[in-house]
Design an enzyme around this catalytic site. Structure first.
Site, PDB file in Angstrom:
ATOM      1  N   ASP A  35       0.820  -1.208   0.000  1.00 17.32           N
ATOM      2  CA  ASP A  35       0.000   0.000   0.000  1.00 17.32           C
ATOM      3  C   ASP A  35       0.863   1.271   0.000  1.00 17.32           C
ATOM      4  O   ASP A  35       1.944   1.285   0.582  1.00 17.32           O
ATOM      5  CB  ASP A  35      -0.906  -0.026   1.240  1.00 17.32           C
ATOM      6  CG  ASP A  35      -2.076   0.930   1.104  1.00 17.32           C
ATOM      7  OD1 ASP A  35      -2.297   1.471   0.002  1.00 17.32           O
ATOM      8  OD2 ASP A  35      -2.785   1.137   2.109  1.00 17.32           O
ATOM      9  N   GLY A  36       0.337   2.302  -0.633  1.00 17.75           N
ATOM     10  CA  GLY A  36       0.991   3.615  -0.555  1.00 17.75           C
ATOM     11  C   GLY A  36       1.609   4.114  -1.851  1.00 17.75           C
ATOM     12  O   GLY A  36       2.263   5.164  -1.855  1.00 17.75           O
TER      13      GLY A  36
ATOM     14  N   ARG B 215       0.138   7.670  -2.787  1.00 17.71           N
ATOM     15  CA  ARG B 215       0.621   8.749  -1.920  1.00 17.71           C
ATOM     16  C   ARG B 215       2.092   9.051  -2.178  1.00 17.71           C
ATOM     17  O   ARG B 215       2.530  10.196  -2.145  1.00 17.71           O
ATOM     18  CB  ARG B 215       0.397   8.374  -0.437  1.00 17.71           C
ATOM     19  CG  ARG B 215      -1.025   8.660   0.039  1.00 17.71           C
ATOM     20  CD  ARG B 215      -1.310   7.994   1.353  1.00 17.71           C
ATOM     21  NE  ARG B 215      -1.476   6.549   1.177  1.00 17.71           N
ATOM     22  CZ  ARG B 215      -1.342   5.669   2.163  1.00 17.71           C
ATOM     23  NH1 ARG B 215      -1.020   6.071   3.367  1.00 17.71           N
ATOM     24  NH2 ARG B 215      -1.542   4.387   1.933  1.00 17.71           N
TER      25      ARG B 215
ATOM     26  N   ASN C 273     -10.574  -3.215  -6.678  1.00 18.79           N
ATOM     27  CA  ASN C 273      -9.736  -2.210  -7.362  1.00 18.79           C
ATOM     28  C   ASN C 273     -10.231  -1.847  -8.765  1.00 18.79           C
ATOM     29  O   ASN C 273      -9.818  -0.816  -9.314  1.00 18.79           O
ATOM     30  CB  ASN C 273      -8.275  -2.668  -7.444  1.00 18.79           C
ATOM     31  CG  ASN C 273      -7.549  -2.602  -6.124  1.00 18.79           C
ATOM     32  OD1 ASN C 273      -6.590  -3.349  -5.877  1.00 18.79           O
ATOM     33  ND2 ASN C 273      -7.963  -1.707  -5.236  1.00 18.79           N
TER      34      ASN C 273
ATOM     35  N   ARG D   3     -11.388   1.776  -9.491  1.00 18.37           N
ATOM     36  CA  ARG D   3     -10.470   2.916  -9.613  1.00 18.37           C
ATOM     37  C   ARG D   3     -10.567   3.547 -11.014  1.00 18.37           C
ATOM     38  O   ARG D   3     -11.052   2.908 -11.943  1.00 18.37           O
ATOM     39  CB  ARG D   3      -9.048   2.455  -9.344  1.00 18.37           C
ATOM     40  CG  ARG D   3      -8.883   2.046  -7.895  1.00 18.37           C
ATOM     41  CD  ARG D   3      -7.449   1.863  -7.530  1.00 18.37           C
ATOM     42  NE  ARG D   3      -7.366   1.580  -6.111  1.00 18.37           N
ATOM     43  CZ  ARG D   3      -6.302   1.800  -5.361  1.00 18.37           C
ATOM     44  NH1 ARG D   3      -5.218   2.290  -5.898  1.00 18.37           N
ATOM     45  NH2 ARG D   3      -6.308   1.517  -4.084  1.00 18.37           N
TER      46      ARG D   3
HETATM   47  C1  FPP Z   1      -1.972   0.100  -3.288  1.00 23.19           C
HETATM   48  O1  FPP Z   1      -1.482   1.428  -3.270  1.00 23.19           O
HETATM   49  C2  FPP Z   1      -1.446  -0.576  -4.453  1.00 23.19           C
HETATM   50  C3  FPP Z   1      -2.207  -1.162  -5.427  1.00 23.19           C
HETATM   51  C4  FPP Z   1      -3.681  -1.192  -5.408  1.00 23.19           C
HETATM   52  C5  FPP Z   1      -1.571  -1.774  -6.613  1.00 23.19           C
HETATM   53  C6  FPP Z   1      -0.290  -2.501  -6.353  1.00 23.19           C
HETATM   54  C7  FPP Z   1       0.364  -2.725  -7.651  1.00 23.19           C
HETATM   55  C8  FPP Z   1       1.686  -2.760  -7.878  1.00 23.19           C
HETATM   56  C9  FPP Z   1       2.706  -2.694  -6.800  1.00 23.19           C
HETATM   57  C10 FPP Z   1       2.211  -2.855  -9.269  1.00 23.19           C
HETATM   58  C11 FPP Z   1       1.770  -4.019 -10.074  1.00 23.19           C
HETATM   59  C12 FPP Z   1       2.087  -5.334  -9.500  1.00 23.19           C
HETATM   60  C13 FPP Z   1       2.643  -6.350 -10.147  1.00 23.19           C
HETATM   61  C14 FPP Z   1       2.630  -7.702  -9.532  1.00 23.19           C
HETATM   62  C15 FPP Z   1       3.333  -6.184 -11.419  1.00 23.19           C
HETATM   63  P1  FPP Z   1      -2.518   2.621  -3.445  1.00 23.19           P
HETATM   64  O2  FPP Z   1      -2.669   2.948  -4.858  1.00 23.19           O
HETATM   65  O3  FPP Z   1      -3.812   2.261  -2.773  1.00 23.19           O
HETATM   66  O4  FPP Z   1      -1.772   3.779  -2.677  1.00 23.19           O
HETATM   67  P2  FPP Z   1      -2.451   4.939  -1.829  1.00 23.19           P
HETATM   68  O5  FPP Z   1      -3.054   4.297  -0.610  1.00 23.19           O
HETATM   69  O6  FPP Z   1      -1.301   5.798  -1.499  1.00 23.19           O
HETATM   70  O7  FPP Z   1      -3.477   5.598  -2.688  1.00 23.19           O
END
Ligand code: FPP
Length: 241
Positions: free
Chosen positions: A28-29, A32, A76, A79
Site C-alpha cells: 500500500d501507498g 501517496r 480495485n 479505480r
Molecule cells: C496500493 O497502493 C497498491 C495497489 C492497489 C496496486 C499494487 C500494484 C503494484 C505494486 C504494481 C503491479 C504489481 C505487479 C505484480 C506487477 P494505493 O494505490 O492504494 O496507494 P495509496 O493508498 O497511497 O493511494
C-alpha cells in the site's frame, strides 16, 4: 558457486532460524508516494512494481520459501480507468519477464483470484506459467482480481461440484487459491493503514501482523529485515499456552 553464495547469505540472514516460511505483503501507498513528488498516481505504481521485484528477490535470498503479494483486488476495478490500465500493463510486463526467467530464478508462480475477467490470451498465459513452473522451489503468489471472501466461496463451490455435502477446514484450506503454500506466518502492510482489506481472510487465522508507516515504493530490504526481526520477537501460541 552461486548455490554456495546463496546458502551463506541465508545462514547469516535475519531468517537464519528458518521459521518464517511464508510472508505476505499488502503493497500500500503507491499513490501517496507519487503525490508527495507532485507526480500522477500511476507513477507510484510503476515504482511499486519495480520494488515488488526487488523485494521478492530479497525474500528468496533470506530463505523465505513463499511470498504472496496483493497486486489487485476485486474492488480495485472501481479505480479510475487510467490507473487500472497502468496496473494491468505492469502486470503484463511482469508476465513477459516471468515467462523468460522463471526457470533461472527457480520460482513457482501462482495467481490468486478468478482469471475469468481476463482476456483469453492473458488467461492462458497465466495458466501455462502456473503449470510449467509447478516444480520450482520458491513460491510466488500474485493476487490479481483477488478477494478473500470470494476465495472462500470459490473453494466451497469447488467442493460442492466435487459432490461434497459436508466440508472440513482441511477441505477448504486445500481448495483455496493458496493451496500450494503453507499458511502465512507474517502479513506485512505498508503505507500506514492497519486493516486486512479482504486479503487472505481464511489463511490469516494465526498469522502475525506487521504494519509499517513506510510507503510501498520505499519499503526496501532494510525494512524487510525490521519486519522479520519483529516476527522473531513474537510468541506464537496458536491458541495454546
Ligand atoms: C496500493 O497502493 C497498491 C495497489 C492497489 C496496486 C499494487 C500494484 C503494484 C505494486 C504494481 C503491479 C504489481 C505487479 C505484480 C506487477 P494505493 O494505490 O492504494 O496507494 P495509496 O493508498 O497511497 O493511494
Amino acid at each position: 558457486m552461486l548455490e554456495l553464495k546463496k546458502k551463506k547469505s541465508q545462514a547469516s540472514s535475519v531468517n537464519a532460524e528458518g521459521r518464517l516460511r511464508h510472508i505476505a505483503f499488502i503493497m500500500d501507498g503507491n499513490g501517496r508516494w507519487a503525490k508527495k513528488q507532485g507526480m500522477p498516481r500511476t507513477y507510484g505504481h510503476v515504482a511499486g512494481a519495480k520494488n515488488f521485484k526487488k523485494i521478492i528477490e530479497y525474500c528468496g535470498s533470506i530463505g523465505i520459501g513463499a511470498v504472496t503479494v496483493y497486486a489487485f483486488s476485486t474492488e480495485n476495478w472501481k479505480r479510475p480507468a487510467d490507473e487500472v490500465k497502468t496496473i494491468m500493463s505492469l502486470f503484463r510486463d511482469y508476465l513477459d519477464e516471468a515467462e523468460k526467467n522463471w526457470r533461472e530464478k527457480d520460482i513457482q508462480i501462482h495467481f490468486l483470484g478468478s482469471k475469468e475477467v481476463f482476456p483469453p490470451e492473458l488467461r492462458s498465459r497465466m495458466e501455462r506459467l502456473e503449470q510449467e513452473s509447478a516444480d520450482r522451489r520458491q513460491i510466488l503468489n500474485i493476487a490479481v482480481n483477488y478477494g478473500g471472501r470470494a476465495d472462500i466461496v470459490h473453494a466451497v463451490n469447488t467442493l460442492i461440484a466435487q459432490g461434497k455435502t459436508e466440508v472440513t477446514e482441511a477441505d477448504i484450506t486445500a481448495s483455496l487459491y493458496t493451496a500450494a503454500s503453507p499458511a502465512p506466518d507474517l502479513i506485512v502492510r505498508t503505507g500506514a493503514e492497519q486493516r486486512l482489506s479482504n486479503f487472505l481472510l481464511w489463511e490469516a487465522a494465526y498469522a502475525e501482523f506487521y504494519f509499517s508507516e513506510v510507503l510501498w515504493p520505499d519499503f526496501d530490504e532494510r525494512q524487510v529485515d525490521l519486519a522479520v526481526n519483529e516476527f522473531y520477537q513474537r510468541k506464537r501460541r496458536f491458541g495454546g499456552l
